[in-house]
Design a protein around this motif. Structure first.
Motif, short mmCIF file in Angstrom:
data_model
loop_
_atom_site.label_atom_id
_atom_site.label_comp_id
_atom_site.label_asym_id
_atom_site.label_seq_id
_atom_site.Cartn_x
_atom_site.Cartn_y
_atom_site.Cartn_z
N PRO A 116 53.22 27.92 77.40
CA PRO A 116 52.79 28.22 78.77
C PRO A 116 52.74 29.73 79.01
O PRO A 116 53.63 30.46 78.56
CB PRO A 116 53.88 27.57 79.63
N VAL A 117 51.68 30.18 79.67
CA VAL A 117 51.49 31.61 79.93
C VAL A 117 50.92 31.81 81.33
O VAL A 117 50.37 30.89 81.92
CB VAL A 117 50.54 32.26 78.91
N ASN A 118 51.06 33.02 81.84
CA ASN A 118 50.37 33.42 83.07
C ASN A 118 49.24 34.35 82.64
O ASN A 118 49.46 35.53 82.41
CB ASN A 118 51.32 34.15 84.02
N SER A 119 48.05 33.79 82.51
CA SER A 119 46.91 34.56 82.03
C SER A 119 45.63 33.94 82.55
O SER A 119 45.56 32.73 82.79
CB SER A 119 46.90 34.57 80.50
N ASN A 120 44.62 34.78 82.70
CA ASN A 120 43.31 34.26 83.08
C ASN A 120 42.67 33.47 81.94
O ASN A 120 41.72 32.72 82.16
CB ASN A 120 42.38 35.42 83.49
N TRP A 121 43.15 33.66 80.72
CA TRP A 121 42.60 32.98 79.55
C TRP A 121 43.30 31.67 79.26
O TRP A 121 42.98 31.00 78.28
CB TRP A 121 42.67 33.89 78.34
N ALA A 122 44.23 31.29 80.06
CA ALA A 122 44.98 30.04 79.83
C ALA A 122 44.09 28.83 80.09
O ALA A 122 43.10 28.91 80.83
CB ALA A 122 46.21 29.99 80.74
N ILE A 123 44.45 27.72 79.48
CA ILE A 123 43.75 26.46 79.71
C ILE A 123 44.75 25.46 80.30
O ILE A 123 45.95 25.60 80.10
CB ILE A 123 43.12 25.89 78.41
N LYS A 124 44.24 24.48 81.01
CA LYS A 124 45.10 23.46 81.59
C LYS A 124 44.59 22.09 81.15
O LYS A 124 43.39 21.82 81.22
CB LYS A 124 45.09 23.53 83.12
N TYR A 125 45.52 21.25 80.73
CA TYR A 125 45.18 19.87 80.43
C TYR A 125 45.41 19.06 81.70
O TYR A 125 46.54 18.94 82.16
CB TYR A 125 46.01 19.33 79.26
N THR A 126 44.35 18.52 82.25
CA THR A 126 44.44 17.76 83.50
C THR A 126 44.38 16.26 83.28
O THR A 126 44.62 15.49 84.19
CB THR A 126 43.31 18.17 84.45
N ASP A 127 44.05 15.86 82.05
CA ASP A 127 43.96 14.44 81.73
C ASP A 127 45.33 13.95 81.23
O ASP A 127 45.81 14.43 80.19
CB ASP A 127 42.90 14.21 80.66
N PRO A 128 45.96 13.03 81.92
CA PRO A 128 47.27 12.55 81.47
C PRO A 128 47.22 11.82 80.13
O PRO A 128 48.24 11.59 79.50
CB PRO A 128 47.72 11.61 82.59
N ASN A 129 46.01 11.48 79.65
CA ASN A 129 45.87 10.82 78.36
C ASN A 129 45.73 11.78 77.19
O ASN A 129 45.70 11.36 76.04
CB ASN A 129 44.67 9.86 78.37
N ALA A 130 45.64 13.07 77.47
CA ALA A 130 45.62 14.06 76.39
C ALA A 130 46.95 13.96 75.65
O ALA A 130 48.00 13.73 76.25
CB ALA A 130 45.42 15.47 76.94
N LYS A 131 46.90 14.13 74.34
CA LYS A 131 48.11 13.92 73.54
C LYS A 131 49.28 14.79 74.01
O LYS A 131 50.40 14.31 74.13
CB LYS A 131 47.83 14.19 72.06
N ILE A 132 49.01 16.04 74.32
CA ILE A 132 50.09 16.93 74.76
C ILE A 132 50.73 16.43 76.05
O ILE A 132 51.94 16.53 76.24
CB ILE A 132 49.59 18.39 74.89
N CYS A 133 49.91 15.85 76.94
CA CYS A 133 50.44 15.35 78.22
C CYS A 133 51.19 14.03 78.04
O CYS A 133 52.14 13.75 78.78
CB CYS A 133 49.31 15.18 79.23
N ARG A 134 50.79 13.25 77.06
CA ARG A 134 51.53 12.01 76.77
C ARG A 134 52.88 12.32 76.16
O ARG A 134 53.88 11.69 76.48
CB ARG A 134 50.73 11.12 75.81
N GLU A 135 52.92 13.30 75.27
CA GLU A 135 54.17 13.63 74.58
C GLU A 135 55.06 14.57 75.39
O GLU A 135 56.27 14.54 75.25
CB GLU A 135 53.85 14.24 73.21
N HIS A 136 54.47 15.40 76.23
CA HIS A 136 55.21 16.36 77.05
C HIS A 136 54.62 16.35 78.46
O HIS A 136 53.85 17.25 78.82
CB HIS A 136 55.13 17.77 76.45
N PRO A 137 54.97 15.36 79.27
CA PRO A 137 54.37 15.22 80.60
C PRO A 137 54.52 16.47 81.48
O PRO A 137 53.70 16.70 82.38
CB PRO A 137 55.11 14.04 81.21
N GLY A 138 55.48 17.29 81.24
CA GLY A 138 55.68 18.49 82.02
C GLY A 138 54.58 19.53 81.82
O GLY A 138 54.45 20.47 82.61
N LEU A 139 53.78 19.37 80.78
CA LEU A 139 52.71 20.33 80.51
C LEU A 139 51.38 19.93 81.17
O LEU A 139 50.39 20.65 81.04
CB LEU A 139 52.50 20.50 79.01
N LEU A 140 51.37 18.82 81.90
CA LEU A 140 50.18 18.43 82.65
C LEU A 140 49.91 19.49 83.72
O LEU A 140 50.80 19.86 84.48
CB LEU A 140 50.41 17.06 83.31
N ASN A 141 48.72 20.04 83.71
CA ASN A 141 48.28 21.10 84.63
C ASN A 141 49.00 22.44 84.44
O ASN A 141 48.90 23.32 85.30
CB ASN A 141 48.40 20.66 86.10
#
Length: 180
Positions: A116-141
């Motif tokens: 996780p970073v504070n940057s204009n170049w950061a990306i956000k996973y908004t789909d709860p079915n993305a693997k990262i969000c399934r394995e680490h729900p805290g990283l959603l958005n």
């Protein structure tokens, strides 16, 4: 494979005589070693305890795939009698394109992400079915460093460098050096 075959064809190798052998050997070795490399990440006892699960799981360990490609290239060298350096250059050129495109697939799937970073170049996973969000729900958005896209861009630059090297220094083996 089209990039690799184009390179071999441009160097005078009759690709149509060898294309299926190359595809079968490299696919087999690449996938086998990429899957088996998971043993080092997961641990041998856990890997073999759930062997079918880990073989069927969507994962790809690039390091294992590279070991498989080297092993497959050595086998093809002995089977097809194509000069090793030329065959290695061809496979590295095709492999770097594959890795660049594959990293975009990693980004889309969300299997490997940055911190996780504070940057204009950061990306956000908004789909709860993305693997990262399934394995680490805290990283959603959560804004994450887009390491897959950065890696894809670097791989693309290495591909461009390999293309320049193949034109300026047409002797075989140098692209393998650039690749590794």
């Amino acid at each position: 494979y089209s990039t690799s075959f184009f390179y071999l064809h441009s160097r005078g190798i009759p690709v149509n005589q060898f294309c299926w052998e190359i595809v079968l050997v490299l696919n087999l070795f690449n996938l086998l070693f990429a899957k088996l490399y998971a043993m080092f990440s997961i641990g041998m006892s856990d890997f073999f305890k759930n062997f079918r699960f880990y073989l069927n799981e969507t994962s790809f360990y690039q390091q294992g795939g590279m070991i498989g490609m080297i092993t497959g290239t050595l086998l093809l060298y002995f089977l097809l009698d194509i000069p090793f350096a030329m065959l290695g250059d061809s496979i590295c050129l095709g492999g770097i394109v594959t890795m660049s495109v594959g990293r975009i697939g990693c980004h889309y799937y969300g299997c490997c992400t940055g911190k996780p970073v504070n940057s204009n170049w950061a990306i956000k996973y908004t789909d709860p079915n993305a693997k990262i969000c399934r394995e680490h729900p805290g990283l959603l958005n959560a804004p994450l460093l887009p390491v897959q896209l950065i890696s894809s861009f670097i791989d693309f630059l290495i591909f461009i460098l390999c293309c320049v090297v193949s034109v300026l220094y047409p002797f075989s083996g140098l692209m393998m050096v650039v690749f590794f």
